[in-house]
Enzyme design. Sequence first.
Site, PDB file in Angstrom:
ATOM      1  N   ARG A   1      21.617 -11.517  17.785  1.00 59.07           N
ATOM      2  CA  ARG A   1      22.711 -12.464  17.992  1.00 59.07           C
ATOM      3  C   ARG A   1      22.240 -13.526  18.983  1.00 59.07           C
ATOM      4  O   ARG A   1      21.633 -13.188  20.003  1.00 59.07           O
ATOM      5  CB  ARG A   1      23.944 -11.748  18.541  1.00 59.07           C
ATOM      6  CG  ARG A   1      24.624 -10.881  17.525  1.00 59.07           C
ATOM      7  CD  ARG A   1      25.846 -10.163  18.116  1.00 59.07           C
ATOM      8  NE  ARG A   1      26.454  -9.330  17.098  1.00 59.07           N
ATOM      9  CZ  ARG A   1      26.049  -8.101  16.795  1.00 59.07           C
ATOM     10  NH1 ARG A   1      25.038  -7.560  17.449  1.00 59.07           N
ATOM     11  NH2 ARG A   1      26.649  -7.416  15.849  1.00 59.07           N
TER      12      ARG A   1
ATOM     13  N   ARG B   1      20.298   1.231  28.163  1.00 54.08           N
ATOM     14  CA  ARG B   1      19.165   0.800  27.346  1.00 54.08           C
ATOM     15  C   ARG B   1      19.423   1.101  25.881  1.00 54.08           C
ATOM     16  O   ARG B   1      20.128   2.027  25.532  1.00 54.08           O
ATOM     17  CB  ARG B   1      17.888   1.473  27.817  1.00 54.08           C
ATOM     18  CG  ARG B   1      17.493   1.013  29.206  1.00 54.08           C
ATOM     19  CD  ARG B   1      16.169   1.588  29.631  1.00 54.08           C
ATOM     20  NE  ARG B   1      15.919   1.289  31.028  1.00 54.08           N
ATOM     21  CZ  ARG B   1      15.251   0.233  31.458  1.00 54.08           C
ATOM     22  NH1 ARG B   1      14.770  -0.632  30.602  1.00 54.08           N
ATOM     23  NH2 ARG B   1      15.056   0.041  32.749  1.00 54.08           N
TER      24      ARG B   1
ATOM     25  N   HIS C   1      12.542  -4.681  21.929  1.00 54.72           N
ATOM     26  CA  HIS C   1      11.826  -5.932  21.717  1.00 54.72           C
ATOM     27  C   HIS C   1      11.388  -6.065  20.261  1.00 54.72           C
ATOM     28  O   HIS C   1      11.433  -5.111  19.504  1.00 54.72           O
ATOM     29  CB  HIS C   1      10.593  -6.016  22.625  1.00 54.72           C
ATOM     30  CG  HIS C   1       9.566  -4.963  22.344  1.00 54.72           C
ATOM     31  ND1 HIS C   1       9.599  -3.724  22.945  1.00 54.72           N
ATOM     32  CD2 HIS C   1       8.488  -4.943  21.515  1.00 54.72           C
ATOM     33  CE1 HIS C   1       8.579  -3.000  22.507  1.00 54.72           C
ATOM     34  NE2 HIS C   1       7.887  -3.715  21.624  1.00 54.72           N
TER      35      HIS C   1
ATOM     36  N   GLU D   1       7.194  -9.033  22.519  1.00 52.27           N
ATOM     37  CA  GLU D   1       5.878  -8.510  22.896  1.00 52.27           C
ATOM     38  C   GLU D   1       4.812  -9.329  22.179  1.00 52.27           C
ATOM     39  O   GLU D   1       4.960  -9.687  21.013  1.00 52.27           O
ATOM     40  CB  GLU D   1       5.773  -7.045  22.494  1.00 52.27           C
ATOM     41  CG  GLU D   1       4.462  -6.396  22.884  1.00 52.27           C
ATOM     42  CD  GLU D   1       4.412  -4.913  22.516  1.00 52.27           C
ATOM     43  OE1 GLU D   1       3.469  -4.253  22.983  1.00 52.27           O
ATOM     44  OE2 GLU D   1       5.296  -4.425  21.783  1.00 52.27           O
TER      45      GLU D   1
END
EC number: 4.4.1.5
Length: 176
Positions: free
Chosen positions: A30, A114, A118, A163
């Site tokens: 998003r 969490r 990524h 990453e």
Amino acid sequence: MSFNTEVQPGICMEPDAITQEYVFNHTMLRVKDPKRSLDFYSRVLGMRLLRRLDFEEGRFSLYFLAMTRGEEVPDAVDERQRYTFGRQSVLELTHNWGSESDDSQYHNGNQDPRGFGHICFSVPDLVAACERFETLGVNFVKPLDRGMKNVAFISDPDGYWVEIVQASLNGEMGRG
């Protein structure tokens, strides 16, 4: 050449044959400001916009991006739609209209609680890519000279981590 999966608890060693035709098509993020996000993913990372879909009734737009490496992308709408949803490694950016002007942020999954972590891009020259990102003013979450070797993390305009790796440098990664 057939693929032999690594053996781990929970891995199905012989998936149903029908799944051989399945394709991991896309993941979705998003975004608050599509102009900023499209600029980042196209100018900084080289992705191309395959398709934009607007949904007036739901007040949102979807942007589908991918690395095309010179592929011929169909012009006809129906063919382009099939191409977009039939290929691998697509990034879908979802923009809920009006979100660009509110104060809230999307959760990137790297703070508590969490969750999502990524996405990753592999580059041919990690040092050169990171130097280019610095020149472009990209925000580094983890520069090359900190922490784990041969990996960098940058962030997109919404704070999602990206990453950056070089495949040829990571043959020994995770081998104690």
